[in-house]
Design an enzyme around this catalytic site. Structure first.
Site, short mmCIF file in Angstrom:
data_model
loop_
_atom_site.label_atom_id
_atom_site.label_comp_id
_atom_site.label_asym_id
_atom_site.label_seq_id
_atom_site.Cartn_x
_atom_site.Cartn_y
_atom_site.Cartn_z
N SER A 132 -3.67 2.17 3.90
CA SER A 132 -3.54 0.94 4.69
C SER A 132 -2.71 1.24 5.93
CB SER A 132 -2.92 -0.17 3.83
OG SER A 132 -2.81 -1.37 4.54
N TYR A 146 -7.54 -5.23 14.03
CA TYR A 146 -7.08 -4.17 13.13
C TYR A 146 -6.26 -4.75 11.99
CZ TYR A 146 -4.69 0.10 11.58
OH TYR A 146 -4.19 1.13 10.83
N LYS A 150 -6.76 -4.71 7.84
CA LYS A 150 -5.78 -4.13 6.92
C LYS A 150 -5.18 -5.19 5.99
CE LYS A 150 -6.08 0.20 8.05
NZ LYS A 150 -6.63 1.18 7.09
#
Length: 277
Positions: A132, A146, A150
């Site tokens: 991660s 992004y 995650k």
């Protein structure tokens, strides 16, 4: 019998160093990448199988797993490392850029796990390590796409760890930050920006100044590989392992210790001062 690890995104950075690290520790390594024909280093190691795996292609995922089992007889650990960061202004991002971000960072992980689970269930054991990021715990300007991927990966991994614990299959999350890889360059290459959206110019200038203040000594891919090795071999049920530079650690600690709105306000206040300069 040597243990076997399959690593996605092993052509560079954390993936490549993890492949080297585990090979040096005596593991058999299935180092997967989109263009294995370009690899010249890992192919020289006797206990490393370099093979094709594109997380956006389910058939290539299945073929890589089959090839690994055929070559080494089994797979003990899957490391989902392949990923990239779609940075930039959300409004400027093409829909396909957003789709690609989730196909690689989330759906590709899910597809790879789904493909290997029958093998793990048959063997009655296995381990999955999902790589991660600090962006799965806290957010910053220009990280919306992004961070979304995650955050999704973190939630999926945590819930999955409960499901699979009854099957003797462990799930772990490694959260690197501030790493010396080609990640930043790859992210810059796909930066979402539209020159016609001039309303964002003050924001972009302030964000640039903010990120300049965050530049500190980075950790190496080898250090991340060491943490991945610890996560796999420490014999615990620990879910999350974080590793990063000083700024990263400070932000992770702030997110853990501060009240939610207090943390949000601290980021906003820290950003506003650059807008006012």
């Amino acid at each position: 019998m040597k243990k076997v690890i399959l690593i996605t995104g092993a052509s560079s950075g954390i993936g490549k160093e993890t492949a080297r690290y585990f090979a040096a520790k005596g593991w058999n390594v299935i180092a997967t990448m989109r263009s294995p024909e370009k690899e010249t280093e890992l192919t020289k190691l006797d206990n490393v199988l370099v093979t094709k795996l594109d997380v956006q292609n389910i058939e290539s995922i299945k073929s890589a797993i089959t090839a690994g089992i055929s070559h080494f007889g089994q797979i003990d650990v899957l490391v989902n490392n392949a990923g990239y960061g779609q940075m930039g202004i959300f409004e400027a991002a093409a829909r396909q850029q957003i789709v690609n971000q989730f196909e690689v960072n989330v759906f590709g992980v899910m597809d790879t796990i789904k493909a290997i689970l029958p093998h793990f269930r048959e063997r009655g054991k296995g381990m999955i390590v999902n790589i991660s990021s600090g962006a799965g715990k806290f957010t910053l300007p220009m990280l919306s796409m992004y961070a979304a991927s995650k955050f999704a990966l973190e939630g999926f991994s945590e819930a999955l760890s409960f499901e699979l614990s009854a099957l003797n299959i462990k799930v772990k999350i490694v959260e690197p930050g501030g790493t010396q890889t080609n990640f930043n360059q790859a992210s810059a290459d796909v930066f979402a920006h539209d020159a016609s959206l001039t309303d964002y110019d003050p924001f972009l200038a302030a964000a640039g100044k903010m990120f300049d203040t965050m530049k500190q000594a980075s950790i190496t891919s080898i250090e991340v590989a060491e943490v991945i090795y610890k996560a796999i071999t420490d014999g615990t049920d620990t879910l999350r392992y974080a590793i990063g530079n000083a700024d990263f650690n400070q932000r992770m600690n702030a997110r853990r210790q501060m009240e939610d709105q207090e943390y949000i306000d601290s980021i906003k206040n820290g950003f506003v001062k650059y807008l006012q300069q």
